[in-house]
Design an enzyme around this catalytic site. Structure first.
Site, short mmCIF file in Angstrom:
data_model
loop_
_atom_site.label_atom_id
_atom_site.label_comp_id
_atom_site.label_asym_id
_atom_site.label_seq_id
_atom_site.Cartn_x
_atom_site.Cartn_y
_atom_site.Cartn_z
N CYS A 41 -3.17 -2.62 5.99
CA CYS A 41 -3.39 -1.55 6.46
C CYS A 41 -4.80 -1.43 7.06
CB CYS A 41 -3.40 -0.30 5.41
SG CYS A 41 -4.39 -0.47 4.14
N HIS A 58 -6.17 -6.08 2.68
CA HIS A 58 -5.24 -5.06 2.79
C HIS A 58 -4.89 -5.01 4.23
CE1 HIS A 58 -5.93 -2.54 -1.00
NE2 HIS A 58 -6.74 -3.49 -1.19
N CYS A 110 0.75 -1.13 -0.08
CA CYS A 110 0.04 0.01 -0.19
C CYS A 110 0.89 1.14 0.16
CB CYS A 110 -1.10 -0.14 1.12
SG CYS A 110 -1.51 1.48 1.66
N GLU A 111 0.61 2.28 -0.81
CA GLU A 111 1.32 3.49 -0.76
C GLU A 111 0.96 4.52 0.27
OE1 GLU A 111 -1.14 6.34 -3.84
OE2 GLU A 111 0.14 4.94 -4.70
N HIS A 112 -0.03 3.94 0.86
CA HIS A 112 -0.35 5.01 1.99
C HIS A 112 0.38 4.57 3.32
CE1 HIS A 112 -4.10 5.45 -0.25
NE2 HIS A 112 -3.27 6.67 -0.69
N HIS A 113 0.66 3.35 3.62
CA HIS A 113 1.31 2.93 4.73
C HIS A 113 2.69 1.87 4.51
CE1 HIS A 113 -2.71 3.91 5.90
NE2 HIS A 113 -2.33 4.58 6.90
N GLN A 153 -5.08 -0.60 -4.94
CA GLN A 153 -5.49 -1.50 -5.55
C GLN A 153 -6.27 -0.96 -6.93
OE1 GLN A 153 -7.73 -4.60 -3.49
NE2 GLN A 153 -9.13 -5.01 -5.25
#
Length: 211
Positions: A169, A167, A98-101, A139
């Site tokens: 996250c 996910h 995941c690019e956020h976490h 995704q």
């Protein structure tokens, strides 16, 4: 389609990316800092080699930046005895981040296309999934990227992509709901314009058979 393609993350060698990458020593120092941030001691025996291992693992897990998915699809076959019906590759297992976490996404991709005079080796479809998976992702973006590059390079009558994934996250932090699955789809060409083709794709995913 151009809007999808321009959202592809660049390869590492595009625009001198390799020259902008930090050194291995800088990466290892950053990992030591993260270990200290967790509250642990990077100098204790069990963690002494961790920065080197993490640096090596990251180059492997994010190797997709160094690879071109369009190049994987470059070799096609036209001797298909007139076959022009749906080609479906199901259950392509992948792991991404995941690019956020920067925590794992684990799932399966299902990819189909309607050939227009040429087909591509089935392993190449799975390879395209892997290349996009080995990058920082959402995704939704990954689903569109897989469909976009197949449509652009093969120019089939249509492409259908479904991804189902868990996910971490969501499972490991925040709401902490294990086992939740996210589904995303992208359709192009006949799969988007002809409801019966989209329905056939969905049916084949459920049964593995054409009606």
């Amino acid at each position: 389609m151009d809007a999808i393609l321009k959202n592809f993350p660049p390869r590492a060698d595009d625009q001198g990316k390799d020259a902008q990458r930090p050194t291995k020593e800088e990466v290892e120092a950053a990992v030591r800092t993260l270990i200290r941030w967790t509250g642990d001691n990077p100098d204790r025996e069990g963690l002494l080699e961790t920065p080197k291992r993490v640096a090596k693992a990251y180059r492997e897990m994010f190797a997709g930046y160094d690879l071109d998915p369009a190049q994987e699809l470059g070799r096609t076959f036209e001797e298909v005895a007139g076959y022009d019906d749906l080609v479906l590759v199901k259950d392509i297992n992948f792991h991404s981040h995941c690019e956020h976490h920067m925590v794992p996404i684990v799932g399966k991709a299902h990819v189909a296309y309607l050939p227009d005079g040429k087909v591509v080796g089935l392993s190449k479809i799975a390879r395209v999934v892997d290349i996009f998976a080995h990058r920082l992702q959402t995704q939704e973006a990954m689903t569109a990227q897989i469909a976009g590059v197949i449509q652009e390079v093969l120019n089939p009558r249509g492409v259908a992509v479904m991804i189902e994934a868990e996910h971490m996250c969501m499972a490991m932090r925040g709401i902490r709901k294990q086992g939740s699955t996210t589904l995303t789809t992208t359709f192009t060409g006949a799969f988007k314009d002809q409801p019966e083709e989209q329905a056939r794709f969905m049916m084949m995913l459920r049964t593995g058979l054409k009606d």
